[in-house]
Design an enzyme around this catalytic site. Structure first.
Site, PDB file in Angstrom:
ATOM      1  CG  ASP A   1      -1.972  -1.068   1.196  1.00  0.00           C
ATOM      2  OD1 ASP A   1      -2.400  -1.441   0.087  1.00  0.00           O
ATOM      3  OD2 ASP A   1      -2.394  -1.524   2.286  1.00  0.00           O
TER       4      ASP A   1
ATOM      5  CG  ASP B   1      -6.769  -1.078  -1.687  1.00  0.00           C
ATOM      6  OD1 ASP B   1      -7.090  -2.289  -1.730  1.00  0.00           O
ATOM      7  OD2 ASP B   1      -5.824  -0.656  -0.993  1.00  0.00           O
TER       8      ASP B   1
END
Length: 166
Positions: free
Chosen positions: A122, A140
């Site tokens: 991330d 995402d």
């Protein structure tokens, strides 16, 4: 209206997957863990984090077997079923098909990371004062865009369906 072809479905999924994986490769190679790089002032930053859990690290403290089942086995089943529904069943609008392509492409991207790297990379963070996100990635973003398209498509599909019934 004609349905989106299987080739187009695969292309949309692969483009979502490619953008996600290319961005993660760049971040893994060029950004240090927890290094903060301002992209647009302090509001939009790049910070590399390896996430062993799911959304916002949920499940990262679970025992390994349970984490593997919840974060790898179930998603494999869900994504396989989603692909089957897109490629074989396809009893949904084109807008919903595109939405599911985004969800599946993003899901495959994060699942690939979890299986190959042991964690999901991330790296994006928004801080708009009162509104702040956790650290996320392009998979995402694909999933969120896909869900928005699906819900929007459901609204228009229902509206279109009710107009044709009158």
């Amino acid at each position: 209206m004609t349905k989106i072809s299987n080739a187009m479905i695969i292309l949309i999924i692969m483009l979502n997957l490619a953008f996600d994986q290319i961005s993660k490769i760049i971040v893994r190679n060029e950004v240090g863990n927890y290094e903060i790089i301002q992209l647009f002032g302090p509001w939009f930053t790049l910070t590399k984090v390896e996430n062993t859990g799911a959304f916002l690290s949920a499940g990262s403290a679970l025992p390994d077997l349970i984490r593997i089942i919840l974060l790898s086995v179930f998603p494999i089943i869900f994504l396989a079923y989603g692909l089957y529904m897109l490629l074989v069943k396809r009893n949904m609008s084109n807008l919903q098909i595109v939405g599911w392509c985004f969800v599946i492409g993003g899901g495959i991207g994060n699942l690939y990371d979890r299986i190959v790297h042991g964690s999901v990379t991330d790296f994006l963070h928004l801080d708009l004062g009162l509104f702040q996100t956790g650290i996320f990635n392009l998979a995402d973003v694909s999933i969120m865009i896909g869900m928005f398209i699906i819900f929007t498509g459901q609204f228009f599909y229902k509206k279109e369906e009710s107009l044709t019934l009158q």
